[in-house]
Design an enzyme around this catalytic site. Sequence first.
Site, mmCIF file in Angstrom:
data_model
loop_
_atom_site.group_PDB
_atom_site.id
_atom_site.type_symbol
_atom_site.label_atom_id
_atom_site.label_comp_id
_atom_site.label_asym_id
_atom_site.label_seq_id
_atom_site.Cartn_x
_atom_site.Cartn_y
_atom_site.Cartn_z
ATOM 1 N N CYS A 4 0.844 -1.185 0.000
ATOM 2 C CA CYS A 4 0.000 0.000 0.000
ATOM 3 C C CYS A 4 0.878 1.232 0.000
ATOM 4 C CB CYS A 4 -0.853 0.042 1.260
ATOM 5 S SG CYS A 4 -1.805 -1.441 1.545
ATOM 6 N N GLY A 30 -1.644 1.280 -4.699
ATOM 7 C CA GLY A 30 -2.939 0.754 -4.283
ATOM 8 C C GLY A 30 -4.062 1.554 -4.885
ATOM 9 N N ASN A 105 1.318 -0.779 5.845
ATOM 10 C CA ASN A 105 1.772 -1.343 4.577
ATOM 11 C C ASN A 105 2.620 -2.569 4.891
ATOM 12 O OD1 ASN A 105 4.256 -0.284 2.100
ATOM 13 N ND2 ASN A 105 2.742 -1.886 1.991
ATOM 14 N N GLY A 106 2.262 -3.686 4.273
ATOM 15 C CA GLY A 106 2.974 -4.928 4.544
ATOM 16 C C GLY A 106 1.983 -6.005 4.938
ATOM 17 N N CYS A 239 12.502 -5.640 0.372
ATOM 18 C CA CYS A 239 11.806 -6.337 -0.720
ATOM 19 C C CYS A 239 12.407 -5.937 -2.068
ATOM 20 C CB CYS A 239 10.325 -5.989 -0.699
ATOM 21 S SG CYS A 239 9.445 -6.575 -2.161
ATOM 22 N N TYR A 245 9.550 -4.014 -9.653
ATOM 23 C CA TYR A 245 8.236 -3.687 -10.193
ATOM 24 C C TYR A 245 7.477 -2.580 -9.459
ATOM 25 C CZ TYR A 245 3.198 -3.995 -10.661
ATOM 26 O OH TYR A 245 1.891 -3.671 -10.799
ATOM 27 N N SER A 286 5.671 -0.391 -16.445
ATOM 28 C CA SER A 286 6.524 -0.958 -15.400
ATOM 29 C C SER A 286 7.882 -1.435 -15.887
ATOM 30 C CB SER A 286 5.786 -2.071 -14.654
ATOM 31 O OG SER A 286 5.312 -3.037 -15.548
ATOM 32 N N ASP A 349 9.350 -6.661 -16.791
ATOM 33 C CA ASP A 349 9.961 -6.616 -15.446
ATOM 34 C C ASP A 349 9.776 -7.928 -14.703
ATOM 35 O OD1 ASP A 349 7.375 -6.014 -13.559
ATOM 36 O OD2 ASP A 349 7.233 -4.982 -15.477
ATOM 37 N N CYS A 385 4.507 -14.689 -1.967
ATOM 38 C CA CYS A 385 4.982 -13.652 -1.048
ATOM 39 C C CYS A 385 4.044 -13.587 0.138
ATOM 40 C CB CYS A 385 5.012 -12.284 -1.728
ATOM 41 S SG CYS A 385 5.547 -10.984 -0.602
ATOM 42 N N CYS A 436 15.124 -9.198 0.613
ATOM 43 C CA CYS A 436 14.266 -10.375 0.651
ATOM 44 C C CYS A 436 14.114 -10.842 -0.791
ATOM 45 C CB CYS A 436 12.894 -10.048 1.243
ATOM 46 S SG CYS A 436 11.792 -11.488 1.184
ATOM 47 N N CYS A 439 10.644 -14.756 -3.010
ATOM 48 C CA CYS A 439 9.775 -15.160 -4.124
ATOM 49 C C CYS A 439 10.555 -15.903 -5.204
ATOM 50 C CB CYS A 439 9.010 -13.969 -4.698
ATOM 51 S SG CYS A 439 10.003 -12.542 -5.130
HETATM 52 P P1 5GP Z 1 1.133 -11.866 -15.171
HETATM 53 O O1 5GP Z 1 0.126 -11.772 -16.251
HETATM 54 O O2 5GP Z 1 2.369 -12.633 -15.540
HETATM 55 O O3 5GP Z 1 0.529 -12.344 -13.886
HETATM 56 O O4 5GP Z 1 1.557 -10.401 -14.842
HETATM 57 C C1 5GP Z 1 2.805 -9.857 -15.102
HETATM 58 C C2 5GP Z 1 2.642 -8.377 -15.257
HETATM 59 O O5 5GP Z 1 2.072 -7.821 -14.072
HETATM 60 C C3 5GP Z 1 3.959 -7.650 -15.470
HETATM 61 O O6 5GP Z 1 3.748 -6.697 -16.493
HETATM 62 C C4 5GP Z 1 4.253 -6.955 -14.156
HETATM 63 O O7 5GP Z 1 4.746 -5.642 -14.399
HETATM 64 C C5 5GP Z 1 2.921 -6.884 -13.468
HETATM 65 N N1 5GP Z 1 2.986 -7.246 -12.038
HETATM 66 C C6 5GP Z 1 3.913 -7.952 -11.386
HETATM 67 N N2 5GP Z 1 3.624 -8.031 -10.071
HETATM 68 C C7 5GP Z 1 2.474 -7.374 -9.895
HETATM 69 C C8 5GP Z 1 1.673 -7.065 -8.743
HETATM 70 O O8 5GP Z 1 1.961 -7.444 -7.616
HETATM 71 N N3 5GP Z 1 0.566 -6.310 -8.986
HETATM 72 C C9 5GP Z 1 0.211 -5.881 -10.222
HETATM 73 N N4 5GP Z 1 -0.881 -5.143 -10.372
HETATM 74 N N5 5GP Z 1 0.943 -6.149 -11.302
HETATM 75 C C10 5GP Z 1 2.046 -6.886 -11.149
HETATM 76 MG MG MG Z 2 3.995 -4.569 -16.180
#
Ligand code: 5GP
Ligand code: MG
Length: 460
Positions: A4, A30, A105-106, A239, A245, A286, A349, A385, A436, A439
């Site tokens: 968050c 968030g 947050n966490g 983290c 990301y 991202s 990413d 995670c 950390c 993952c």
């Molecule tokens: P996937 O479709 O593989 O689940 O999603 C990967 C995409 O989601 C990547 O473009 C990455 O930037 C983004 N992504 C990675 N981790 C998270 C997250 O925790 N939340 C959100 N909203 N996007 C994420």
């Molecule tokens: Mg992305």
Amino acid sequence: MADCGLFGIYGHKNAAELAYLGLYSLQHRGQESAGIVVSDQMTLRQHKGMGLVTDVFSDSATLSELVGNLAVGHTRYSTTGSPLPGNIQPLLVNCKGGPLAVAHNGNLVNANALRRRMEQEGSLFQTSMDSETIVHLTARSQKRNLLDRMVEALAQVKGAYSILAIARDKIIAIRDPYGFRPLCLGRLGDAWLVSSESCALDIIGGEYFRDVEPGEIVILKENGLSSFQAFDSSRHAFCIFEYIYFSRPDSKIFAKNVDKARRGLGKELAVEHPAQADIIISVPDSSNTAALGYSEASGINFELGLIRNHYIGRTFIEPRSEIRDLMVRIKFNPVAGVLKGKRVVVVEDSIVRGTTMRNLAGLIRQAGAKEVHVRVSCPPVRFPCYYGIDFQTEDELIASSKTVEQIRKFLNVDSLGYLSLDGMVRAMAGSPGEYCVACFTGDYPVKPEEKVEKVSLEKM
Ligand code: 5GP
Ligand code: MG
């Protein structure tokens, strides 16, 4: 709670307005709900709602009613506790010694056990958030003052927490001893600022001061800043996914520039996994910075091959999988003129479930690309995670059950390369023990004591 955004300000007559602007620049952390609690030294007032910061505070009268010179705000992205109005933070309560509001947050790993025990003993929980356990433990403590009560409460919780608490006359900023989630201090004239990321300080004309240290408690009061080391912090666990990301590239977190870290990841990726290609593209926004790093190190031109529609939320929070697939198409449109006939490197990413990349690879091919080579600026995400990033079960992670070659086939691309663990740590120029990386390795700095209950969005 989850990953968050937190923002606090002490000692400014426009505290609520500035908290609003701060939260606005932490919106990426968030998008589910937002809230601000303000104090005029006597009364704590709050405004909270579901949706984006601009939706929740769409009426300027709302902000002008939040009178006071200290404020704390929160943007929420739930991983524990359902996305329900009752779960919006900051959580404002009346307890002995006066009103108190807490924003977290966490993710805590032992909240369910603590909660069950307290419920057995008669506690009445009002929300389904792990963060509420901290409030209960604080309220039940028999210590003399609020700080001691909070220290006693936090000594019992395990996991990731960056916390902002606001009482009548002070803001308390806390980071868990591992420092999983970022939190930094800033200045705006005589006022003190505290934020998840430094970009929010810039936005309101403030200056970065320093990080809240892991295990440290900082108190912002009339007589200024005071702080003490509340918990021993011999092992850090910042983290690394915040760099990969989550955080904004214009932020400084864990005392390091995100842009620089992310570029470093892209450069290292180009060294480890070169490609015979004509252009490099990113998956905006991202992976932009990592793609620039890859382009710089490889000498291959960076192009804008995908245009993102910014007016929809992240695909991630879409409720159902069929809709999620569709959302990827709505969100990204390939630029045919850039891709046609080209050998394309797509720098991403991270691959979590694999849905985004599979859909994109198809779209890029349809737009005429001759070859599609995917390069990922982190290792395969194989383990859930428990500290706040939104992948909480192994089943949802494509790399938990598939090899890189199997993933390549699933994505239907010509080649696939992930940054190695060593390469990632090297690119960060930090000591491996600082981060950390659970993952990727399954080596959890704080053992998850119980299985974290997955929030099933399907059920909402
Ligand atoms: P996937 O479709 O593989 O689940 O999603 C990967 C995409 O989601 C990547 O473009 C990455 O930037 C983004 N992504 C990675 N981790 C998270 C997250 O925790 N939340 C959100 N909203 N996007 C994420
Ligand atoms: Mg992305």
